[in-house]
Each structure stands twice: as C-alpha cells, then as structure tokens.
Design a protein around this motif. Structure first.
Motif, PDB file in Angstrom:
ATOM      1  N   TYR A   1       0.836  -1.205   0.000  1.00  0.00           N
ATOM      2  CA  TYR A   1       0.000   0.000   0.000  1.00  0.00           C
ATOM      3  C   TYR A   1       0.870   1.253   0.000  1.00  0.00           C
TER       4      TYR A   1
ATOM      5  N   GLU B   1      -6.627   1.471  -4.077  1.00  0.00           N
ATOM      6  CA  GLU B   1      -7.995   1.021  -3.796  1.00  0.00           C
ATOM      7  C   GLU B   1      -8.148  -0.495  -3.885  1.00  0.00           C
ATOM      8  N   SER B   2      -7.172  -1.178  -4.486  1.00  0.00           N
ATOM      9  CA  SER B   2      -7.270  -2.628  -4.675  1.00  0.00           C
ATOM     10  C   SER B   2      -6.789  -3.426  -3.462  1.00  0.00           C
TER      11      SER B   2
ATOM     12  N   SER C   1      -6.512  -4.512   0.681  1.00  0.00           N
ATOM     13  CA  SER C   1      -7.452  -4.665   1.797  1.00  0.00           C
ATOM     14  C   SER C   1      -7.361  -3.503   2.786  1.00  0.00           C
TER      15      SER C   1
ATOM     16  N   ALA D   1      -7.403  -0.553   2.142  1.00  0.00           N
ATOM     17  CA  ALA D   1      -8.304   0.507   1.684  1.00  0.00           C
ATOM     18  C   ALA D   1      -9.683   0.391   2.304  1.00  0.00           C
ATOM     19  N   SER D   2     -10.016  -0.786   2.848  1.00  0.00           N
ATOM     20  CA  SER D   2     -11.334  -0.971   3.461  1.00  0.00           C
ATOM     21  C   SER D   2     -11.385  -0.459   4.897  1.00  0.00           C
ATOM     22  N   ASP D   3     -10.219  -0.153   5.468  1.00  0.00           N
ATOM     23  CA  ASP D   3     -10.199   0.434   6.803  1.00  0.00           C
ATOM     24  C   ASP D   3     -10.938   1.771   6.743  1.00  0.00           C
ATOM     25  N   PRO D   4     -11.916   2.015   7.638  1.00  0.00           N
ATOM     26  CA  PRO D   4     -12.750   3.228   7.540  1.00  0.00           C
ATOM     27  C   PRO D   4     -11.976   4.543   7.555  1.00  0.00           C
TER      28      PRO D   4
ATOM     29  N   ASN E   1      -9.850   4.666   4.262  1.00  0.00           N
ATOM     30  CA  ASN E   1     -10.757   4.831   3.125  1.00  0.00           C
ATOM     31  C   ASN E   1     -11.286   6.250   3.028  1.00  0.00           C
TER      32      ASN E   1
ATOM     33  N   THR F   1     -10.229   8.614  -0.103  1.00  0.00           N
ATOM     34  CA  THR F   1     -11.301   9.017  -1.008  1.00  0.00           C
ATOM     35  C   THR F   1     -11.360  10.539  -1.139  1.00  0.00           C
TER      36      THR F   1
END
Length: 283
Positions: A31, A78-79, A81, A83-86, A89, A93
């Motif tokens: 990342y 974004e690909s 994992s 990136a899914s951390d709130p 993310n 974004t």
C-alpha cells in the motif's frame, strides 16, 4: 541430537522471523509503495504545471503523463485490503476526489494558486501515509515498524521539500526573474531540505547498524548518494538560481530535482522491499 540442534536454531531465529507470514505487514508494504507513487506523481504534476503556467509551454505534455500516473496509483491503492479500513478509506477518497477536481482546473488558475492547491493535497497525502504507518504499527515486526516510520515521516517529507524546491525553482527559471518572496521561499526550502537530510543520514544509519542482516549492502551507497545530491541541488538553487535565474534552464533545473528525488526513492524502495521480505515467515 540433530533434532536438538534444529530446535536451538529455530529458537535463536525466532525473533528475526515468525513461523507464519505477516499478511498485514505485506499489505502495508504494498500500500505504501503505491502511496509513494501517488505523492511523487502529484509533486511532478505540481512542478510541471507551475513551469507551464510561468511560460514553459513544453511542460504541458509531461503534466498530462503525470496526471495519468496519479490515477494509476490511486487505482492500485484502492485494490488493497487496507483501503477498506474506515479511516484510511475516508482520507484516501477525499484526496482522490480533490485531486481529480484540481487537475481539471489547474491550468485555469494563477501559478501561485495552482502550486498552493497541489501542495495542500500533497500535505493531506503525507498525513495519510503517517496514519497508515501508525495505525498498523502494532502488527509489524520491530524492523518493519522502524523502517516504515522512517519512510513515512522522514523520507516522503524529504521528497516534498525537494519537490517544492524543484517546482518553485523551475517556475522562477521559466519567468527568468526572482522576487524577494521567491528568494525567501527558496532559502527556507534549502534550510528544510538540508536539515531533513542530516536527520535521515543519522536515522537510516542507525537502522542499517541495527538490522544489517535484513538490508542489502547497496543501502549504504544509496544513502551516500542522497547526501551528495542534496548538497549539489541546494548549491544549484542558492548560487545559480537565486543569483542569475535567466541563466538556468527550467527543464534542466527540474531534472536535477527529479534526480535527487529518485535517489531518495531508491533507498525508500530498498527499505520497502526488505520490509516485504521480512513479512514472510517460515511457513
């Protein structure tokens, strides 16, 4: 007897390497590699845009190329994992959205405004980098924790000092004159870059000494190269750009700054690859 020796060998190396791989460390390494790419391409976009807006028409095509690199880095980030951390993310974004809007309006703005807006977004991205380092620090090995902290909190900010010195300087060379405000900004950046380099030399040497078994010998050469190039670039800015800007080619000046940033990134990548390798366990 052989079983006893094998057991002792495993115990001796237990702290150096886990039995099982560290997936979080591997994901963090990948990342921050793309996060680095986003910062570098945004810095280039900012500097080239400033050079173009100050009269260097040849910089336009390079601006578009680096905008594409920004998009690629964002897509890669974004690909993963992480990136899914709130928290990650939300910040990523917001940065992505702001950069897309900025790229659309940058050529319509005054040079100083465009430069300032890109600098603000780079600042946000550097904050994201530090958040990633701190948020997942508990899941990293001691080596990876110290390395990622140096990468996020020292090496990337150092590329930013260089990037700003490069971008502002290329604009000064393009317009062939230097104002009092220009001189103050350049001198401040020279001071920041010099201090950042001094700190990096000390901190990275400490990591090399402490974890010599995890790093290739090339890291010593890479660190020495950074030191040499910092001195060369700050002298170019102070002794030539600020005294006779009309004699400095904006593209050559920009390329010299890029050469320094590339040297920093080589050492950054060496640490990142070592961090990734360190994430792999025995099984």
């Amino acid at each position: 007897m052989r079983l006893i020796l094998l057991t002792l060998l495993l115990l001796v190396n237990l702290e150096a390497k886990s039995f099982f791989g560290n997936s979080t460390q591997a994901e963090t390494s990948k990342y921050i590699d793309n996060l680095k790419d986003l910062i570098i391409s945004t810095q280039k976009t900012r500097g080239l845009t400033n050079s173009y807006l100050n009269g260097n028409v040849a910089a336009m095509l390079l601006v578009y190329a680096n905008r594409d690199n920004m998009k690629k880095a964002i897509g890669n980030m974004e690909s993963f994992s992480l990136a899914s951390d709130p928290v990650i993310n939300s910040r990523a974004t917001a940065i992505s959205t702001a950069l897309i809007k900025l790229n659309h309006r940058a050529f319509k703005q005054k040079p100083a405004k465009s430069f300032s807006d890109y600098t603000d977004q780079i600042g946000q991205t550097l904050m994201l980098a530090q958040s990633v380092s701190k948020r997942f620090a508990k899941d990293l090995t001691p080596f990876a924790k110290e390395s990622s902290s140096l990468m996020m909190e020292s090496m990337l900010p150092m590329t930013e000092f260089t990037g700003r010195l490069r971008g502002l300087g290329a604009g000064i060379a393009a317009k062939e004159k230097v104002t009092k405000d220009d001189k103050q900004q350049i001198e401040a950046l020279i001071y920041q870059l010099t201090n950042a380099n001094q700190q990096l030399q000390v901190q990275l040497n400490q990591i090399i000494s402490k974890y010599s078994d995890k790093l290739p010998s090339s890291i010593n050469t890479e660190l020495a190269s950074i030191n040499t190039k910092v001195k060369k670039y700050t002298e170019l800015a102070q002794k030539r750009l600020l005294t006779n800007p009309s004699k400095v080619n904006p593209d050559d000046y920009f390329d010299e700054g890029t050469d320094l940033i590339s040297a920093i990134i080589r050492a950054y990548n060496t640490l990142d690859q070592a961090m990734l390798k360190d994430s792999k366990g025995w099984f």
